[in-house]
Scaffold this motif. Structure first.
Motif, short mmCIF file in Angstrom:
data_model
loop_
_atom_site.label_atom_id
_atom_site.label_comp_id
_atom_site.label_asym_id
_atom_site.label_seq_id
_atom_site.Cartn_x
_atom_site.Cartn_y
_atom_site.Cartn_z
N MET A 135 22.63 100.62 32.20
CA MET A 135 23.41 101.35 31.21
C MET A 135 24.87 101.36 31.63
N THR A 136 25.72 101.17 30.66
CA THR A 136 27.16 101.21 30.90
C THR A 136 27.60 102.65 31.19
N LYS A 137 28.33 102.82 32.25
CA LYS A 137 28.81 104.16 32.59
C LYS A 137 30.08 104.50 31.82
N THR A 138 31.12 103.67 31.99
CA THR A 138 32.41 103.97 31.37
C THR A 138 32.86 102.81 30.51
N LEU A 139 33.19 103.10 29.27
CA LEU A 139 33.62 102.10 28.30
C LEU A 139 34.97 102.50 27.74
N LEU A 140 35.89 101.56 27.69
CA LEU A 140 37.20 101.75 27.05
C LEU A 140 37.12 101.16 25.65
N HIS A 141 37.31 102.00 24.63
CA HIS A 141 37.23 101.57 23.24
C HIS A 141 38.63 101.59 22.63
N ILE A 142 39.12 100.39 22.28
CA ILE A 142 40.46 100.22 21.73
C ILE A 142 40.34 99.74 20.29
N ASP A 143 41.08 100.36 19.39
CA ASP A 143 41.16 99.88 18.01
C ASP A 143 42.61 99.60 17.67
N ALA A 144 42.85 98.45 17.02
CA ALA A 144 44.21 98.03 16.72
C ALA A 144 44.54 97.98 15.24
N SER A 145 43.55 98.18 14.38
CA SER A 145 43.80 98.08 12.94
C SER A 145 44.67 99.24 12.47
N ALA A 146 45.59 98.93 11.57
CA ALA A 146 46.42 99.96 10.95
C ALA A 146 45.64 100.75 9.91
N LEU A 147 44.54 100.20 9.44
CA LEU A 147 43.69 100.90 8.47
C LEU A 147 42.82 101.91 9.18
N ALA A 148 42.40 102.93 8.44
CA ALA A 148 41.51 103.93 9.02
C ALA A 148 40.07 103.63 8.62
N ASP A 149 39.54 104.37 7.68
CA ASP A 149 38.13 104.24 7.30
C ASP A 149 37.79 102.90 6.69
N ARG A 150 38.74 102.20 6.10
CA ARG A 150 38.45 100.93 5.44
C ARG A 150 38.52 99.74 6.38
N SER A 151 38.77 99.95 7.64
CA SER A 151 38.92 98.87 8.59
C SER A 151 37.57 98.30 9.02
N VAL A 152 37.38 97.02 8.76
CA VAL A 152 36.15 96.35 9.17
C VAL A 152 36.09 96.24 10.69
N SER A 153 37.20 95.90 11.34
CA SER A 153 37.17 95.77 12.80
C SER A 153 36.85 97.11 13.47
N ARG A 154 37.32 98.21 12.90
CA ARG A 154 37.00 99.54 13.44
C ARG A 154 35.50 99.85 13.27
N GLN A 155 34.96 99.49 12.10
CA GLN A 155 33.54 99.73 11.86
C GLN A 155 32.69 98.94 12.86
N ILE A 156 33.06 97.68 13.07
CA ILE A 156 32.28 96.83 13.98
C ILE A 156 32.42 97.31 15.42
N SER A 157 33.64 97.65 15.85
CA SER A 157 33.81 98.10 17.24
C SER A 157 33.04 99.40 17.47
N ALA A 158 33.01 100.29 16.48
CA ALA A 158 32.24 101.54 16.61
C ALA A 158 30.75 101.24 16.75
N ARG A 159 30.26 100.27 16.01
CA ARG A 159 28.83 99.90 16.11
C ARG A 159 28.52 99.31 17.48
N ILE A 160 29.46 98.53 18.02
CA ILE A 160 29.26 97.96 19.36
C ILE A 160 29.16 99.08 20.39
N VAL A 161 30.08 100.04 20.33
CA VAL A 161 30.06 101.17 21.28
C VAL A 161 28.76 101.93 21.14
#
Length: 193
Positions: free
Chosen positions: A1-27
């Motif tokens: 199990m991963t102990k510490t994860l750094l989650h970075i999002d770079a999209s200027a969009l908030a809720d409509r951001s696909v990259s944010r949705q995908i990165s959240a699912r990965i985390v």
């Protein structure tokens, strides 16, 4: 199990951001014990003459003003150094990475801290970490001649010693987006936790 994860999002969009949705699912899929969150929608400062001067001043000779110039960079590097896994969610803007992600990379690329020069060339110092990049594009295929984002990220992170880099892609979302999002979800399911 991963102990510490750094989650970075770079999209200027908030809720409509696909990259944010995908990165959240990965985390969520990796289920780390601790998540360090860095949202780059509040842009980081770009490098200035004063920052560069402070950075190239030997650490034992830095004034309080030098230390103040490098305080944010030190904090960003502390986050990277603490993390075992780094998840970056980014769109492709104008065929490349967003300026705010470039600014983050500029802040953490520091000779003597994240890389060093040796007789055989540069050596990255941020080793032993896994990086997963969730990248979304409107019309550009990842890996195409017009993709100046994924190659740059792989090279720049590798330069810093982050060589275990994988991508979860949702590219060409201008075409049927549902199919692309399903493909990205399948890529996440194949990630080892």
């Amino acid at each position: 199990m991963t102990k510490t994860l750094l989650h970075i999002d770079a999209s200027a969009l908030a809720d409509r951001s696909v990259s944010r949705q995908i990165s959240a699912r990965i985390v969520e899929h990796l289920a780390p014990a601790e998540v360090i969150r860095r949202d780059l929608s509040d842009p980081l400062p770009i490098l200035t003459q004063d920052w560069i001067g402070a950075n190239f001043t030997p650490a034992d000779q830095r004034s309080d003003a030098h230390k103040a110039q490098l305080a944010l960079s030190d904090s960003l590097l502390d986050e990277v150094e603490r993390a075992e896994v780094i998840v970056i969610g980014t769109p492709m803007y104008n065929f490349a990475v967003p300026a705010n992600l470039k600014a983050w990379l500029d802040q953490i690329a520091r000779a003597g801290r994240s890389f060093r020069y040796t007789e055989s060339g540069p050596e990255g110092l941020l080793t032993g970490k896994r990086v997963i990049i969730a990248i979304a594009t409107g019309g550009t295929a990842i890996g195409s001649d017009h993709d100046f984002a994924s190659g740059y990220l792989r090279f720049m992170l590798g330069f810093l010693g982050l060589t275990d880099v994988s991508f979860v892609t949702a590219d060409q979302l201008g075409t049927p987006a549902e199919t692309k999002l399903e493909a990205a979800q399948a890529q996440i399911a194949r990630l080892a936790a």
